[in-house]
Design a protein around this motif. Sequence first.
Motif, PDB file in Angstrom:
ATOM      1  N   SER A   1       0.808  -1.208   0.000  1.00 37.54           N
ATOM      2  CA  SER A   1       0.000   0.000   0.000  1.00 37.54           C
ATOM      3  C   SER A   1       0.851   1.272   0.000  1.00 37.54           C
ATOM      4  N   ALA A   2       0.280   2.323  -0.553  1.00 33.87           N
ATOM      5  CA  ALA A   2       0.916   3.640  -0.501  1.00 33.87           C
ATOM      6  C   ALA A   2       0.782   4.259   0.884  1.00 33.87           C
ATOM      7  N   LEU A   3      -0.151   3.760   1.692  1.00 35.39           N
ATOM      8  CA  LEU A   3      -0.346   4.247   3.053  1.00 35.39           C
ATOM      9  C   LEU A   3       0.648   3.602   4.006  1.00 35.39           C
ATOM     10  N   GLU A   4       0.857   4.247   5.148  1.00 35.09           N
ATOM     11  CA  GLU A   4       1.546   3.579   6.242  1.00 35.09           C
ATOM     12  C   GLU A   4       0.597   2.500   6.767  1.00 35.09           C
ATOM     13  N   THR A   5       1.102   1.288   6.971  1.00 38.83           N
ATOM     14  CA  THR A   5       0.241   0.206   7.445  1.00 38.83           C
ATOM     15  C   THR A   5       0.865  -0.522   8.627  1.00 38.83           C
ATOM     16  N   VAL A   6      -0.018  -1.033   9.477  1.00 35.90           N
ATOM     17  CA  VAL A   6       0.387  -1.892  10.581  1.00 35.90           C
ATOM     18  C   VAL A   6      -0.519  -3.112  10.564  1.00 35.90           C
ATOM     19  N   VAL A   7       0.066  -4.283  10.514  1.00 41.56           N
ATOM     20  CA  VAL A   7      -0.676  -5.534  10.607  1.00 41.56           C
ATOM     21  C   VAL A   7      -0.536  -6.050  12.037  1.00 41.56           C
ATOM     22  N   VAL A   8      -1.650  -6.227  12.712  1.00 40.36           N
ATOM     23  CA  VAL A   8      -1.646  -6.764  14.074  1.00 40.36           C
ATOM     24  C   VAL A   8      -2.110  -8.205  14.011  1.00 40.36           C
ATOM     25  N   ARG A   9      -1.178  -9.113  14.244  1.00 44.50           N
ATOM     26  CA  ARG A   9      -1.494 -10.549  14.237  1.00 44.50           C
ATOM     27  C   ARG A   9      -1.818 -11.004  15.651  1.00 44.50           C
ATOM     28  N   ALA A  10      -2.994 -11.547  15.832  1.00 44.50           N
ATOM     29  CA  ALA A  10      -3.427 -11.976  17.165  1.00 44.50           C
ATOM     30  C   ALA A  10      -3.501 -13.491  17.254  1.00 44.50           C
ATOM     31  N   THR A  11      -3.294 -14.010  18.453  1.00 45.90           N
ATOM     32  CA  THR A  11      -3.568 -15.423  18.698  1.00 45.90           C
ATOM     33  C   THR A  11      -5.083 -15.625  18.700  1.00 45.90           C
ATOM     34  N   GLN A  12      -5.513 -16.864  18.826  1.00 45.18           N
ATOM     35  CA  GLN A  12      -6.945 -17.169  18.740  1.00 45.18           C
ATOM     36  C   GLN A  12      -7.726 -16.523  19.884  1.00 45.18           C
ATOM     37  N   PHE A  13      -8.973 -16.163  19.611  1.00 47.34           N
ATOM     38  CA  PHE A  13      -9.819 -15.523  20.613  1.00 47.34           C
ATOM     39  C   PHE A  13     -10.341 -16.548  21.621  1.00 47.34           C
ATOM     40  N   HIS A  14     -10.628 -16.053  22.829  1.00 47.95           N
ATOM     41  CA  HIS A  14     -11.287 -16.903  23.828  1.00 47.95           C
ATOM     42  C   HIS A  14     -12.567 -17.504  23.245  1.00 47.95           C
ATOM     43  N   SER A  15     -13.247 -16.732  22.431  1.00 46.67           N
ATOM     44  CA  SER A  15     -14.540 -17.175  21.892  1.00 46.67           C
ATOM     45  C   SER A  15     -14.412 -18.349  20.925  1.00 46.67           C
ATOM     46  N   LEU A  16     -13.234 -18.534  20.328  1.00 46.90           N
ATOM     47  CA  LEU A  16     -13.067 -19.639  19.376  1.00 46.90           C
ATOM     48  C   LEU A  16     -13.179 -20.986  20.075  1.00 46.90           C
ATOM     49  N   VAL A  17     -12.382 -21.168  21.127  1.00 44.51           N
ATOM     50  CA  VAL A  17     -12.447 -22.458  21.825  1.00 44.51           C
ATOM     51  C   VAL A  17     -13.791 -22.613  22.533  1.00 44.51           C
ATOM     52  N   THR A  18     -14.344 -21.512  23.021  1.00 45.80           N
ATOM     53  CA  THR A  18     -15.663 -21.581  23.669  1.00 45.80           C
ATOM     54  C   THR A  18     -16.722 -22.083  22.696  1.00 45.80           C
ATOM     55  N   ALA A  19     -16.664 -21.614  21.446  1.00 45.04           N
ATOM     56  CA  ALA A  19     -17.634 -22.058  20.444  1.00 45.04           C
ATOM     57  C   ALA A  19     -17.513 -23.555  20.190  1.00 45.04           C
ATOM     58  N   VAL A  20     -16.289 -24.066  20.173  1.00 40.94           N
ATOM     59  CA  VAL A  20     -16.079 -25.510  19.989  1.00 40.94           C
ATOM     60  C   VAL A  20     -16.701 -26.273  21.150  1.00 40.94           C
ATOM     61  N   PHE A  21     -16.442 -25.806  22.364  1.00 41.26           N
ATOM     62  CA  PHE A  21     -16.982 -26.486  23.544  1.00 41.26           C
ATOM     63  C   PHE A  21     -18.515 -26.435  23.565  1.00 41.26           C
ATOM     64  N   GLU A  22     -19.070 -25.283  23.246  1.00 41.56           N
ATOM     65  CA  GLU A  22     -20.525 -25.122  23.287  1.00 41.56           C
ATOM     66  C   GLU A  22     -21.226 -26.006  22.265  1.00 41.56           C
ATOM     67  N   THR A  23     -20.611 -26.147  21.096  1.00 40.72           N
ATOM     68  CA  THR A  23     -21.205 -26.999  20.058  1.00 40.72           C
ATOM     69  C   THR A  23     -21.274 -28.441  20.517  1.00 40.72           C
ATOM     70  N   GLY A  24     -20.166 -28.939  21.072  1.00 41.37           N
ATOM     71  CA  GLY A  24     -20.146 -30.322  21.541  1.00 41.37           C
ATOM     72  C   GLY A  24     -21.049 -30.556  22.734  1.00 41.37           C
ATOM     73  N   ALA A  25     -21.150 -29.548  23.601  1.00 43.07           N
ATOM     74  CA  ALA A  25     -21.942 -29.699  24.826  1.00 43.07           C
ATOM     75  C   ALA A  25     -23.418 -29.929  24.547  1.00 43.07           C
ATOM     76  N   LYS A  26     -23.869 -29.583  23.343  1.00 45.10           N
ATOM     77  CA  LYS A  26     -25.268 -29.812  22.988  1.00 45.10           C
ATOM     78  C   LYS A  26     -25.607 -31.299  23.011  1.00 45.10           C
ATOM     79  N   VAL A  27     -24.574 -32.142  22.789  1.00 48.03           N
ATOM     80  CA  VAL A  27     -24.780 -33.598  22.865  1.00 48.03           C
ATOM     81  C   VAL A  27     -23.999 -34.177  24.049  1.00 48.03           C
ATOM     82  N   ARG A  28     -23.707 -33.294  25.034  1.00 50.33           N
ATOM     83  CA  ARG A  28     -23.055 -33.671  26.297  1.00 50.33           C
ATOM     84  C   ARG A  28     -21.639 -34.200  26.105  1.00 50.33           C
TER      85      ARG A  28
END
Length: 266
Positions: free
Chosen positions: A133-160
């Motif tokens: 880009s012609a602009l000044e840029t900053v890319v912020v790379r983040a680790t996975q969100f708390h919500s990602l693993v929570t979504a996995v757990f919640e999906t499975g918990a529907k069938v215990r």
Amino acid sequence: MTSVCVAGGTGQVGREVVRLALDAGLDVTVLSRRPPSGTSLAHHDGARYFRADVTTGAGLAEALQGAAVVIDCLEGQFGKARKNFADGGARLLAAAAGAGVRKAVLLSIINCDKSNAAFYVSKAEKERIYALSALETVVVRATQFHSLVTAVFETGAKVRLIPVFKGARFQTISPSDVASALLAEALGQRSAVRHRTRTIGGPDIRTMRELAEIWRAAAGHAGRIVEFPLPGAMGTFLRSGLNLAPSERTGKDTFESWLAKREDSL
């Protein structure tokens, strides 16, 4: 007063950026394909919302008018949105340059250029667009969100059953901590390095089983934790620890404290 435009300001990180920017007394505009109604949880009083689409360019010029910085929190996880993710970034940057924006900050994923997973590949492609880009840029790379693993757990918990990937560790981070880092980069002084990348991570590194046990206790679920191998590119990525940044424990909100703030965890 600094003016900030948040692209994707209705998503889980984007709306946190909007909230923090308003709290800091900034002038805030938000561009979204579907601006929220005034009663939506994604809507923040004080921000101005514009209907705009990076896949076509429609509405971008108006949304970016007068902004000093654009913060790109857009996602493109599936289908057409993922296919056009990098091109959308190019349109956003071109429109930003045309509007006189001086800096662009992009939310990305840790080591996305080291995975063959389609979503990660699209992130890496967009990073390359930002680096040109012609602009000044900053890319912020983040680790996975708390919500990602929570979504996995919640999906499975529907069938215990609470699924856990064998050999996987996570350094999960809260959306608000990510938003804080994005805003700090947006408001930072001009850098001598035109295109920079910064990696941020959560405060703790834990196995997925440990996270599952914490979540199960907090949520009050009686599901059984079951480990299984995760195949494919994502399985390889996680087992190799490429999702971790031990030296970049930027986040302050632990998995436990984040869960405690969620009404549906009680």
